[in-house]
Design a protein around this motif. Structure first.
Motif, mmCIF file in Angstrom:
data_model
loop_
_atom_site.group_PDB
_atom_site.id
_atom_site.type_symbol
_atom_site.label_atom_id
_atom_site.label_comp_id
_atom_site.label_asym_id
_atom_site.label_seq_id
_atom_site.Cartn_x
_atom_site.Cartn_y
_atom_site.Cartn_z
ATOM 1 N N GLN A 93 -9.624 6.388 10.004
ATOM 2 C CA GLN A 93 -9.648 4.928 10.020
ATOM 3 C C GLN A 93 -10.987 4.412 10.559
ATOM 4 N N TYR A 156 -10.602 1.143 0.458
ATOM 5 C CA TYR A 156 -10.212 1.137 1.878
ATOM 6 C C TYR A 156 -10.956 0.068 2.655
ATOM 7 N N THR A 160 -8.872 -3.316 4.068
ATOM 8 C CA THR A 160 -8.476 -3.058 5.450
ATOM 9 C C THR A 160 -9.166 -4.054 6.365
ATOM 10 N N TYR A 382 -5.973 5.027 -2.018
ATOM 11 C CA TYR A 382 -6.270 3.608 -1.816
ATOM 12 C C TYR A 382 -6.534 2.970 -3.179
ATOM 13 N N LYS A 397 -1.573 -7.437 6.152
ATOM 14 C CA LYS A 397 -1.804 -6.011 6.293
ATOM 15 C C LYS A 397 -2.512 -5.748 7.605
ATOM 16 N N ALA A 399 -4.292 -3.315 10.349
ATOM 17 C CA ALA A 399 -5.089 -2.097 10.358
ATOM 18 C C ALA A 399 -4.374 -1.016 11.141
#
Length: 962
Positions: A93, A156, A160, A382, A397, A399
């Motif tokens: 991440q 991504y 994100t 993704y 959404k 993280a």
């Protein structure tokens, strides 16, 4: 490296990295170093250059692994790289993703969600400033597929929250500044398709320079040949699939990284010393690390929270600027003054394969492998929210919490075990291979092959046999393709597609991307909006038929205007009229079109780089054609005609017409005279019917053209480079524009002097000069016929008589009234020449007329049909008009005399006097008709002048001034 690049501005020489980064690095790869040292000693009879290369590769891997900013090496369009990227992004991440892609393409990436992959991000420049003019237009494309690591990183980062995507590679402008068209693989360097027939979809990228992430292909030809031979494969794509893609599909993150670092270092150290290529590679690495350090310093992000995605070739770099602690100074040169436009264009698997030299079908097989990897590993990839075919975006959404990456010192040697591990002998997936065999036979039968169940069994068994011969436990798609070609194709291809192409389609096909409406430039969206009344799916590929009835639906007239402009601007086939035409002064009320805007979407998008509307683009192109360095008078007149047809109004047409006058004055040849004559005649006919007065530029053009061609006429008659058709066009301009030119102040003596000074030597131009003299009155028709008779009577001139006839036929352009004389000349030849002379002479006549005067033949045929009898029975008693005896009292040689009424005129006037009686009554004239055999009743003159003397008195006062 076998060669070092020369140093340039802001560039430092590359240096060799130390043997190991630190003591922990030596401990981590000690076993691998010992293994490679023993191999080098065994194969090279002692340590030396080979040991230096092998141990240097370990140093490169060690250095890349120990970098605090995690480097993620990838290969372009590699399913294994995409799978490893999806895994790593969900584990780590990262907060910042650095991506090896042209930095000026960043604003376009968010528009990918409005497209169907594959598409290509494009930078386009039509007007160059700082580059050679012959390079224009400049185009750079970066194709993106779903089975690629860069797409996973982009999806991504964009979807994100709190993640930043930074493109760090050189700009599109620097691509041409540094490479000078030598650094990238250009279309001239593409590998041809295996069957030698390129697919239409392979041209979707046009002439653009391709930019990719991870060009992992040996630059050492001997190395690639060695790998292909010992791997028992045909091409590099098959080798990579068999020995890298499949093993890495199930490897963990550390093993994947170290293997990719090792492959990149191997190809880098064994690359030949191409100074230009090495210089570009190292400058790109310096550029990217400089941008990364600048972003880290400005944003304050920690290197541990970032991920650097780059090609494996660049990951094993040894430049001083490498790493966040790099010390080498590098100055990035400024961009040129060229204005770049950016957009998305459709791409396809075939276009990617053609541009980057991949084997046909390899990208389709990679897409199939990507789908199988996802199904096998259950990795969640993704995908951009709103992507065509994807899931609906969620409302919110969050993280995911970042997972702390292991410290660099914790990296262990995964290469030793990976290199020592024997190939995994998977069990044969019979169900998959059986499905392939049945599907290819079904596809072959639909394409015209005489395939049966026996062929499916043969393909199945041959695939297993080929895999065993090549040392594989399981047939690969490439083995299956070879088996299908061997068992089904036989000798001939009955349909449009061969078996190789059928296998590619079955494995996934040549997927063709599409740019969505929201991602199109304003011009393309405007075109779709204006063509909406047609009610067609214009973004759909293929040909669609549009029917326009402007009589019942007047609003379709605007659609017709758009279609005619698209036909003028876009490639052939994008908008093709089936019924209807548009000429000066003519517009159809019904039209039929074949439209393929979806197939030619790239061309429509590139129009959007030139302007915001098609009218603006058309005007710019017309100006460019008219004011270009190679502009000709005919070309500028064509621009005037197009401006009148498509744009309307007089502003641009008058401006371009004035430009045509300037170009005409500067021309010293008559190459474009036929086209100039045709264009001027059309424009004059249009303006005389559509405008109350002629535009000033037309009058000036006629005056200047009359003087210009009079000056060039004597030289053109003797110039060997000028053709007889060009000279005839000059005379056609002079004679057809003579009345208008004389009314504007030109002097006819100038034309007479030009004709008198002409001294042609060849037969064609001599005949053309005689025709001009007849038109000017310097030569009578009787004298012309006499000269033609003398030519036929002279045996030395008879072989050249077809060339004289060719000149006479060309003379119909300036003097169309000579058609009867030309028919007479041809008829006399057939009537007077004996067969031994005529038969060898006839093929020469036919070829001469066909080559030089094919467009004028219909005029001769019509004249011959008027002169000769319509029935064969009447031919024996028929007397040619030129052999008829002249009537008594008529001038010698003239045939145009009335058949009745003596010398008083046509006999029809006396036989049917009703028309003239009505005119006489209208004018107030009363009287009786004289008999046909009587003389004039009142020779004193006209009765009307005595009855109405006002007109005569007015003329008298005007002439005498009283």
């Amino acid at each position: 490296m076998t060669g070092s690049p020369t140093n340039g501005p802001g560039r430092t020489p590359s240096t060799q990295a130390p043997a190991s980064a630190n003591s922990s690095g030596q401990a981590s790869f000690a076993a691998l170093r010992e293994q490679l040292h023993e191999a080098a000693t065994s194969f090279a009879d002692g340590p030396g250059a080979l040991e230096g290369i092998l141990l240097g590769m370990v140093d490169d891997v060690d250095r890349a692994v120990r970098e605090p900013l995690e480097i993620f090496p990838v290969c372009h369009h590699s399913p294994a790289s995409a799978l490893a990227m999806a895994r790593r992004l969900r584990e780590k991440q990262p907060k910042v993703v650095y991506l090896e892609l042209c930095e000026d393409m960043a604003p376009l990436l968010d528009e990918l969600r409005n497209c169907r992959l594959p598409v290509a991000v494009q930078a386009f420049a039509s007007d160059v400033d700082g580059f050679p003019a012959e390079w224009a237009p400049l185009s750079v494309v970066a194709p993106i597929t779903e089975a690629s690591a860069e797409y996973q990183a982009i999806a991504y980062a964009l979807d994100t929250p709190g993640v930043e995507l930074v493109l760090v590679d050189r700009s599109s402008d620097h691509v041409f500044q540094w490479d000078s068209r030598y650094g990238e693989r250009t279309p001239q360097e593409q590998s041809p398709p295996a069957d030698g027939v390129p697919e239409p979809e392979a041209a979707l990228h046009g002439e653009a320079v391709g930019v990719e992430i991870g060009d992992l292909r040996p630059r050492f030809a001997e190395l690639e040949e060695h790998l292909l031979r010992h791997g028992k494969v045909r091409h590099w794509s098959e080798w990579w699939h068999q020995y890298v893609e499949v093993p890495l599909g199930d490897s963990d993150h550390d093993a994947y990284r170290q293997v990719m670092f090792l492959v990149g270092s191997l190809f880098r150290r064994l690359a030949p010393g191409d100074g230009d290529r090495v210089r570009v590679d190292e400058d790109r690495e310096r550029y990217m690390w400089t941008r990364i350090r600048e972003h880290l310093a400005a944003g304050g992000a920690a290197p541990e929270d970032c991920l650097y995605v780059c090609g494996a070739f660049h990951a094993a770099s040894r430049v001083e600027e490498f790493g966040v602690a790099g010390s080498g100074p590098f100055t990035i040169s400024p961009r040129s003054a060229t204005t770049w436009q950016h957009g998305l264009i459709p791409s396809s698997h075939a276009a990617i394969e053609a541009q980057f030299g991949l084997a046909p079908g390899s990208v389709s097989i990679a897409a199939t492998q990507w789908a199988k990897n996802l199904k096998r590993t259950r990795v969640q990839p993704y995908r951009l929210a709103g992507q065509d075919g994807g899931k609906k975006p969620r409302a919110t959404k969050k993280a995911a919490p970042a997972v702390a990456a292991p410290p660099p010192e914790a990296a262990e040697d995964q290469l030793s075990g990976f290199l020592r591990r024997p190939p995994v002998l998977d069990t044969l997936d019979e169900a998959e291979l059986l499905g392939w065999s049945v599907d290819i036979v079904r596809a072959a039968r639909r394409s015209g092959y005489l395939a049966s169940t026996a062929d499916a069994i043969a393909v199945f068994e041959t695939s297993i046999l080929l895999a065993g011969m090549r040392g594989r436990a399981k047939p690969t798609p490439y083995d299956f393709q070879d088996a299908a070609i061997t068992c089904i194709e036989k000798d001939a291809v009955p349909g449009r597609r061969d078996v190789r192409r059928l296998v590619e389609i079955m494995m996934g096909g040549d997927r063709i991307g599409r740019v969505g409406y929201d991602a199109l430039p304003p011009l393309a969206r405007d075109v779709h909006d204006r063509l909406a009344p047609l009610e067609l799916k214009l973004q759909q590929r293929g040909v669609q038929r549009a029917l326009l009835d402007m009589n019942s639906r007047p609003e379709l007239g605007a659609c017709s205007d758009v279609l005619w402009m698209l036909r003028r601007l876009m490639p052939h086939g994008a908008a093709r009229p089936i019924m209807g035409e548009r000429k000066l002064g003519e517009r159809s009320i019904q039209e039929s079109w074949d439209l393929a805007l979806g197939t030619h979407q790239r061309a429509l998008i590139e129009l959007g780089y030139e302007g915001v509307s098609i009218e603006q683009v058309l005007e710019q192109r017309l100006r460019r054609d008219a004011y270009g360095p190679r502009a000709t008078t005919a070309g500028v007149l064509a621009a005037v005609e197009d401006a009148t047809l498509y744009l309307g109004g007089r502003r641009l047409a008058d401006e371009l017409g004035a430009r045509a006058l300037e170009v005409l004055a500067a021309e010293r040849t008559v190459d474009g005279a036929p086209e100039v004559l045709r264009r001027v005649r059309g424009l004059l006919a249009y303006y005389r019917t559509a405008e109350p007065v002629l535009p000033p530029w037309v009058e000036s053009f006629v005056k200047a053209g009359y003087a210009h061609y009079c000056t060039l006429l004597p030289t053109a008659f003797t110039d060997e480079d000028a053709t007889v058709g060009q000279v005839a066009a000059m005379l056609g301009f002079l004679f057809s524009m003579e009345s208008l030119a004389l009314s504007l102040g030109c002097d006819r003596a100038q034309l007479e002097l030009a004709v008198a000074q002409s001294r042609p030597t060849d037969p064609e131009r001599t005949a053309l000069l005689w025709a001009a003299q007849v038109q000017l009155g310097a030569l009578s028709l009787a004298e012309l016929r006499e000269r033609c008779g003398e030519l036929l009577a002279n045996p030395m001139v008879v072989p050249a008589y077809p060339r004289y006839l060719s000149g006479f036929v060309h003379a119909l352009v300036p003097v169309p009234g000579l058609a009867d004389v030309v028919v007479e000349a041809v008829s006399n030849a057939f009537g007077r020449l004996p067969d031994p002379v005529l038969l060898p002479w006839l093929p020469s006549l036919i070829t001469t007329l066909r080559a030089g005067a094919a467009d004028l033949a219909p005029l001769l045929i019509r004249e011959a049909g008027r002169v000769f009898p319509a029935r064969l029975a009447a031919l024996d008693a028929w007397v040619p008009p030129w052999r008829e005896a002249p009537e008594e009292g008529a001038p010698g040689g003239d045939r145009m005399r009335a058949a009745g009424g003596g010398g008083r005129g046509a006999a029809l006037l006396f036989a049917h006097p009703g028309t003239l009686d009505a005119v006489a009554e209208l004018l107030g004239c009363d009287g009786a008709w004289a008999a046909a055999d009587e003389g004039p009743a009142d020779p004193a003159g006209a009765v009307l002048t005595a009855r109405h003397p006002d007109t005569a008195i007015a003329w008298e006062s005007l002439l005498t001034g009283s």
